[in-house]
Design an enzyme around this catalytic site. Sequence first.
Site, PDB file in Angstrom:
ATOM      1  N   ARG A  15       0.805  -1.222   0.000  1.00  0.00           N
ATOM      2  CA  ARG A  15       0.000   0.000   0.000  1.00  0.00           C
ATOM      3  C   ARG A  15       0.841   1.276   0.000  1.00  0.00           C
ATOM      4  O   ARG A  15       0.341   2.356  -0.253  1.00  0.00           O
ATOM      5  CB  ARG A  15      -0.953  -0.005   1.219  1.00  0.00           C
ATOM      6  CG  ARG A  15      -2.042  -1.068   1.113  1.00  0.00           C
ATOM      7  CD  ARG A  15      -2.703  -1.365   2.453  1.00  0.00           C
ATOM      8  NE  ARG A  15      -1.932  -2.328   3.241  1.00  0.00           N
ATOM      9  CZ  ARG A  15      -2.318  -2.809   4.432  1.00  0.00           C
ATOM     10  NH1 ARG A  15      -3.460  -2.410   4.977  1.00  0.00           N
ATOM     11  NH2 ARG A  15      -1.565  -3.676   5.075  1.00  0.00           N
ATOM     12  N   SER A 403      37.984  43.035  -2.522  1.00  0.00           N
ATOM     13  CA  SER A 403      36.833  42.486  -3.249  1.00  0.00           C
ATOM     14  C   SER A 403      37.241  41.900  -4.600  1.00  0.00           C
ATOM     15  O   SER A 403      38.254  42.303  -5.176  1.00  0.00           O
ATOM     16  CB  SER A 403      35.808  43.602  -3.485  1.00  0.00           C
ATOM     17  OG  SER A 403      35.348  44.051  -2.245  1.00  0.00           O
TER      18      SER A 403
END
Length: 459
Positions: A15, A403
């Site tokens: 099931r 950066s």
Amino acid sequence: MKMAAIILAAGKGTRMKSARAKVLHPVAGKPMLCHVVDLIARLGIERTCVIIGHQADAVREALSGRPVDCVVQSEQRGTAHAVLQAEPALRDFSGTILIVNGDTPLLTEVTLRRLCDVHQARAASLTLLTAQVAQPFGYGHIIRDAGKIVRIVEERDATTAEQAISEINTGVYAADARFLFSAVAAITPDNLQKEFYLTDIVALATQQGVLVADVLADPDEILGVNSRADLARAERIARERINARWMAEGVTMLDPATTRIDAAVTLAPDVTLHPGVTLSGRTRIASGVTLYSCRINASEIGCNVVVKDHCVIEETVIESDAVIGPFAHLRPGSVIRRGAHVGNFVEIKKSALGEGSKANHLTYLGDAVIGRGVNIGAGTITCNYDGHEKHPTIIDDNVFVGSDVQLVAPVHIGARSTIAAGTTVVRDVPPESLAISRTPQLNKSGWKRKKRVPPNETK
Ligand code: UD1
Ligand code: CA
């Protein structure tokens, strides 16, 4: 009391409509069967036989390390047939056998102890754990005569009147070993499914005139998982229990309904969980931690750490006072040391970020070892992969990385050095130096953009 246990786990679980054996479906991050096995272990039962069959290898694997004997039921001909498979292993055993289905993950120790106590106190041959449920559909129904249980009828074989009986069989039984194996051997498959039903031992006990006792359980505990809908109900109940337990231990949850904590997770008091937290695996959360919506698996989070919204953290150690996120992805093998900051859109893989160091914006750090007091500027990337192999990046203490820097690994940046913004680092940088690689900027004075003519327009 001498006790053994038989856990039934050989069925396919048709099931569920799943490629995975039913008993291996997890509830709160742990296979259903393991919930049952661990519960039996807590009762201090000496011998436990697990009946396996469907996907036997996978089930055995899931149980490895747990002190149980696996017995294979090669053809699944019903629950009585399953119990019979344990007989050779328990031939020399006399005493009480506890039988539990492998698909009832919510049973509690208190209830099983109560079942065993009643079984012993009443010197019963068989004691059933039953429950009164609002939706008895699918369970075996308990048939009583003048108050005494006389038999169990399975849903498919029941009359309409019997199907309405709300007292059901939980699939948990305490039975005298001798009675059990003699009764099970006498069971025949006289039912619509042509299976050997363990539930038929009740009618046999009635016929033999031996005592059948019973204990009533809380309906939330005995849920047998047969379908995905049952699985979702079991998951909800398990989570509610886990959350209630941690709240009782001093954890604040702003919205327990959206807080998901797996069985193996541990939390200290004074942890605050905002809505939408998912914790899985052997995750440990120390005191004072605040978690906003995030997913953390198999990680260790130190005191007073804050994890902001939408972070995914896997197999990572975060030391105390670190701040993570929002939108950070910490991948396996990462260590974020004390007081470090990892900001938004930062991905870290198999790397250490040293004490007090910061990688606050738009960065990828892979296979890197970064010392303390380091600043990693926005847009920094460790180029750790050359298409064949991964290479390490080492950044010593107090380095300042500007950066938009690419660190082409393998590369080593010495302590207190500075990497200028926009630099592509391809060689090691000695300590206390500046690395800069930039195309010189050219300014052309008086330069104008050509006027663009929009389409469909003429001058
Ligand atoms: C069973 C009971 C039912 C009870 C319910 C409680 C029987 C006949 N019915 O029904 O009365 O209300 O549990 O949840 O016992 N298994 C094997 N070998 C087999 C068949 C099953 O090991 O040949 C195992 C399954 O893996 C499962 C357990 O036994 O863990 C129960 O089987 P399942 O098919 O789920 O029984 P139910 O129909 O739920
Ligand atoms: Ca079942």
